[in-house]
Design an enzyme around this catalytic site. Structure first.
Site, PDB file in Angstrom:
ATOM      1  N   GLY A  12       0.849  -1.301   0.107  1.00  0.00           N
ATOM      2  CA  GLY A  12      -0.040  -0.025   0.040  1.00  0.00           C
ATOM      3  C   GLY A  12       0.766   1.127  -0.196  1.00  0.00           C
ATOM      4  N   GLY A  15       3.666   0.972   2.688  1.00  0.00           N
ATOM      5  CA  GLY A  15       4.630  -0.147   2.392  1.00  0.00           C
ATOM      6  C   GLY A  15       5.323   0.079   1.213  1.00  0.00           C
ATOM      7  N   TYR A 137     -13.189   1.919  12.959  1.00  0.00           N
ATOM      8  CA  TYR A 137     -11.801   2.044  12.776  1.00  0.00           C
ATOM      9  C   TYR A 137     -11.107   2.332  14.130  1.00  0.00           C
ATOM     10  CZ  TYR A 137      -7.473   3.826  10.412  1.00  0.00           C
ATOM     11  OH  TYR A 137      -6.103   3.838   9.985  1.00  0.00           O
ATOM     12  N   ASP A 278     -17.938  17.365   6.516  1.00  0.00           N
ATOM     13  CA  ASP A 278     -16.821  17.693   6.618  1.00  0.00           C
ATOM     14  C   ASP A 278     -15.904  16.861   7.554  1.00  0.00           C
ATOM     15  OD1 ASP A 278     -17.169  21.315   6.981  1.00  0.00           O
ATOM     16  OD2 ASP A 278     -16.409  20.161   5.334  1.00  0.00           O
TER      17      ASP A 278
END
Ligand code: NAP
Ligand code: GFB
Length: 322
Positions: A12, A15, A137, A278
């Protein structure tokens, strides 16, 4: 002592930046393995074990995660929670069973409490609920810090974590429904410029999602990679460390759009679509702990890094994740 370093999530944004730094450093006494999901789905324990059996790492940089910008998080909190909990438990427990000397995992400055004083620092991770847009998350990432403490208590393993601010750079994820703000705007501005050749560019209108007022700190992926290598080699606290540019480097989303427009030499108009969310207004983080431990580090210039990132995207449009 030479190391065998497994980088999970190694294909990614972060990475690839690490791979660039390692190649430049020509650190040939160590073995590096940059794993992507083709090397195994880390939400699956047997895949995780197979990867560790194959690589036999002494050290792990754990980047693999379900990752995305504000809008992707808002629409997928359950998946962000479950997939990241699964990945993190599989990777940390397998690293523990393999007797890995050190594991460096990745949190994010977006996981801190939404109602907080500023600047945010490392002691504040668990001081209250995160912003609702990305609670899935955030809680999965916060648990890494708890897991790290549990492994240290069990047998003194140095499982630690870094807390980057928003990251950008080459090899980002430009998929509109998934991306963070900078790759999202780079992709959309590129599309606007290159479609509808009958309309003069001066008459084209680029839309910034939201009010453009939210504030963010952005770290160039190459700078983050250099700092993560330093953490791997020299930072031995279990407590997390924020890896962010200075508070004074904070910029508004509108300023980011203007910098991207300058990088494209975009001649059209920029407007803000205030119908769109936002997200967090600000998440200003202090890098005081980093500055104390590594006072000589120089961050790249933001405008130059945006120019580099836009240039990379234009030159690698065919292979970019979009
Ligand atoms: P990214 O570009 O989306 O890369 C994610 C990496 O994880 C990829 O290598 C991906 O492999 C791998 N991966 C995802 N799901 C997987 C699975 N189930 N099994 C195995 N591998 C899997 O993410 P990034 O921006 O580099 O983020 C790296 C770390 O930094 C993440 O932990 C993220 O939470 C953290 N972080 C990112 C930001 C940011 O602004 N980007 C900010 C703060 C913290 P494939 O490519 O093969 O799918
Ligand atoms: O990077 P971003 O998506 O996430 O930035 P966060 C969102 C801000 O940029 C909002 C505005 O104010 C959006 O309205 N924006 C403007 C855009 N244009 C765009 C666009 O084209 N795409 C996107 N995505 N935003 C994330 C967390 O928060 O930060 C994640 O939700 C993660 O969990 C990430 O930690 C680092 O910075 O708001």
């Amino acid at each position: 002592m030479s190391k065998t370093v497994l980088v999970t999530g190694g294909t990614g944004l972060v990475g690839k930046a690490l791979e660039t730094i390692i190649k430049e450093k020509n650190a040939n006494q160590d073995i590096w393995y940059f794993a992507g999901s083709k090397d195994g789905d880390l939400t699956i324990l047997s895949d995780t074990k197979a990867l560790f059996d194959k690589v036999k790492p002494t050290h792990v940089i754990h980047l693999a995660a379900m990752v995305g910008g504000l809008f992707h998080n808002m629409n997928n909190n359950l998946d962000f929670l479950r997939k990241n909990l699964q990945i993190n438990d599989n990777v940390l427990q397998t690293a523990f069973e393999h007797g890995c000397v050190k594991v460096v995992s990745c949190l994010s400055t977006c996981i801190f409490p939404d109602k907080t004083t500023y600047p945010i620092d490392e002691t504040m991770v668990h001081n209250g609920p995160p912003h609702n847009s990305n609670f899935g998350y955030s809680y999965a990432k916060r648990l890494i810090d708890v897991q790290n403490r549990a492994y240290f208590e069990k047998n003194g393993s140095i499982f630690t974590s870094v807390i980057p601010c928003n990251i950008f750079g080459p090899n980002d994820n430009y998929k509109p429904e998934v991306s963070h703000v900078i790759p999202g705007m780079i992709y959309r501005m590129h599309q606007l410029i290159n479609e509808d050749k009958d309309t003069k560019e001066e008459e084209k209108v680029f839309s910034v999602f939201g009010s453009g007022k939210p504030l963010r700190q952005f770290i160039y992926s190459i700078d983050l990679a250099k700092l993560m290598l330093w953490v791997l080699e020299e930072y031995d606290q279990v407590d997390p460390i924020i890896l962010s540019v200075d508070e004074s480097d904070e910029v508004t989303i509108a300023q980011v759009a203007e910098a991207i427009a300058r990088a494209f030499n975009f001649k059209g108009k920029i407007v803000c679509d205030t119908i769109k969310a936002d997200g967090q207004y600000k998440k200003t983080a202090s890098n005081k702990k980093l500055r104390q431990l590594k006072p000589d580090f120089k961050f790249s210039n933001f405008e130059e890094s945006i120019n580099e990132s836009v240039k990379w995207f234009i030159e690698n449009y065919e292979i970019a994740r979009k």
